[in-house]
Every structure is written in C-alpha cells, then in structure tokens.
Design a protein around this motif. Structure first.
Motif, PDB file in Angstrom:
ATOM      1  N   THR A 161      -5.406   2.429  -2.981  1.00 23.78           N
ATOM      2  CA  THR A 161      -4.423   1.975  -3.953  1.00 23.78           C
ATOM      3  C   THR A 161      -3.131   2.771  -3.809  1.00 23.78           C
ATOM      4  O   THR A 161      -3.165   4.003  -3.754  1.00 23.78           O
ATOM      5  CB  THR A 161      -4.944   2.133  -5.385  1.00 23.78           C
ATOM      6  OG1 THR A 161      -6.076   1.287  -5.569  1.00 23.78           O
ATOM      7  CG2 THR A 161      -3.863   1.752  -6.392  1.00 23.78           C
ATOM      8  N   MET A 206       0.193   3.003  -5.940  1.00 24.75           N
ATOM      9  CA  MET A 206       0.919   2.611  -7.142  1.00 24.75           C
ATOM     10  C   MET A 206       2.366   3.026  -6.947  1.00 24.75           C
ATOM     11  O   MET A 206       2.705   4.205  -7.035  1.00 24.75           O
ATOM     12  CB  MET A 206       0.308   3.291  -8.362  1.00 24.75           C
ATOM     13  CG  MET A 206       0.862   2.824  -9.702  1.00 24.75           C
ATOM     14  SD  MET A 206       0.636   1.069 -10.004  1.00 24.75           S
ATOM     15  CE  MET A 206      -1.142   0.978 -10.157  1.00 24.75           C
ATOM     16  N   LYS A 254       2.113   4.034 -13.570  1.00 26.39           N
ATOM     17  CA  LYS A 254       0.993   4.949 -13.304  1.00 26.39           C
ATOM     18  C   LYS A 254       0.305   5.323 -14.603  1.00 26.39           C
ATOM     19  O   LYS A 254       0.949   5.690 -15.583  1.00 26.39           O
ATOM     20  CB  LYS A 254       1.500   6.192 -12.568  1.00 26.39           C
ATOM     21  CG  LYS A 254       1.951   5.891 -11.141  1.00 26.39           C
ATOM     22  CD  LYS A 254       2.471   7.138 -10.439  1.00 26.39           C
ATOM     23  CE  LYS A 254       2.929   6.790  -9.017  1.00 26.39           C
ATOM     24  NZ  LYS A 254       3.481   7.971  -8.301  1.00 26.39           N
ATOM     25  N   THR A 276      -3.610  -1.055 -13.259  1.00 30.27           N
ATOM     26  CA  THR A 276      -4.630  -0.866 -12.231  1.00 30.27           C
ATOM     27  C   THR A 276      -4.704  -2.121 -11.371  1.00 30.27           C
ATOM     28  O   THR A 276      -4.816  -3.231 -11.903  1.00 30.27           O
ATOM     29  CB  THR A 276      -6.004  -0.605 -12.855  1.00 30.27           C
ATOM     30  OG1 THR A 276      -5.933   0.545 -13.709  1.00 30.27           O
ATOM     31  CG2 THR A 276      -7.048  -0.352 -11.771  1.00 30.27           C
ATOM     32  N   SER A 285      -6.813  -4.190  -8.484  1.00 27.37           N
ATOM     33  CA  SER A 285      -8.171  -4.273  -7.952  1.00 27.37           C
ATOM     34  C   SER A 285      -8.322  -5.601  -7.224  1.00 27.37           C
ATOM     35  O   SER A 285      -7.447  -6.473  -7.319  1.00 27.37           O
ATOM     36  CB  SER A 285      -9.212  -4.150  -9.068  1.00 27.37           C
ATOM     37  OG  SER A 285      -9.080  -5.215 -10.002  1.00 27.37           O
ATOM     38  N   GLN A 311      -4.487  -5.214 -13.823  1.00 19.91           N
ATOM     39  CA  GLN A 311      -4.792  -4.911 -15.220  1.00 19.91           C
ATOM     40  C   GLN A 311      -3.657  -4.085 -15.782  1.00 19.91           C
ATOM     41  O   GLN A 311      -3.337  -3.021 -15.240  1.00 19.91           O
ATOM     42  CB  GLN A 311      -6.111  -4.151 -15.324  1.00 19.91           C
ATOM     43  CG  GLN A 311      -6.475  -3.736 -16.735  1.00 19.91           C
ATOM     44  CD  GLN A 311      -6.819  -4.907 -17.623  1.00 19.91           C
ATOM     45  OE1 GLN A 311      -7.512  -5.822 -17.214  1.00 19.91           O
ATOM     46  NE2 GLN A 311      -6.305  -4.895 -18.857  1.00 19.91           N
TER      47      GLN A 311
END
Length: 116
Positions: free
Chosen positions: A57, A59, A65, A69, A71, A82
């Motif tokens: 990942t 970010m 941050k 999220t 995924s 999310q």
C-alpha cells in the motif's frame, strides 16, 4: 476491453464513513496495481492511494493517512477505498485508475460529498 466502474459515493456528514468500490474487467486484475485518485471542484486531480499486485500500500495523500484504507479482492476483481472520519475537504469526485500494458484507464468517477 478494460473497464473500471466505481460505486459507493454519496452524501455523508462530517465524521462519517463511506466505502468506495471499483469493479474491474478486461484484464488480469490480480497482476496490476490499482489506484484511487480524487478531484475536488476547481482543483487538479490528485493521487490518493495505490495498492500493488503484491499487496503493498502506498498512501500518497498525507491528509488521508490514518483515515483511508485501500484494499482489493482479487476473486471479485474489485478494489476498495474505505474512508473514515470524513471531512468537508474530502468532497471530490473519486476515480479508479489502472495502468495496463502501458495504457492508462480511468473509471467514470463517483461523487463524494461531505456536508452537514
């Protein structure tokens, strides 16, 4: 052909949550990194996050941050974003992005509005 279709946007109050989905087709989804971008009114499109094919990942957006999220579900050819603790400044159109065999693909975007 490659298609990216986002869903899950909407109107949410500050502090609320949303989960965006991007359904991909037309390529071997599990073999490619997937990214989320966003574009607020009057601003340039900016990279939010990337999830590589091996699960790394990245970010990119500092303000996201700890709140956002990324995924993926390779069985469903879907990447998710999310978003928690949403703020009015998160209001934007959110886009799914993939680079497949040197070609760049974008979804149509999904509007996220954070407002009371």
């Amino acid at each position: 052909q490659v298609q990216l279709v986002e869903s899950g946007g909407g109107l949410v109050q500050p502090g609320g949550s949303l989960r965006l989905s991007c359904a991909a087709s037309g390529f071997t989804f599990s073999s490619y990194a997937m990214s989320w971008y966003r574009q607020a009114p009057g601003k340039e499109r900016e990279l939010v996050a990337t999830l590589t094919s091996i699960g790394l990942t990245i970010m990119n957006l500092e303000s996201a941050k700890g709140r956002f999220t990324i995924s993926r579900d390779n069985a469903k050819n879907t990447v998710y974003l999310q978003m928690n603790s949403l703020k009015p400044e998160d209001t934007a159109v959110y886009y799914c992005y993939a680079r497949v065999r040197l070609a760049v693909y974008w979804g149509q975007g999904t509007q996220v509005t954070v407002s009371s």
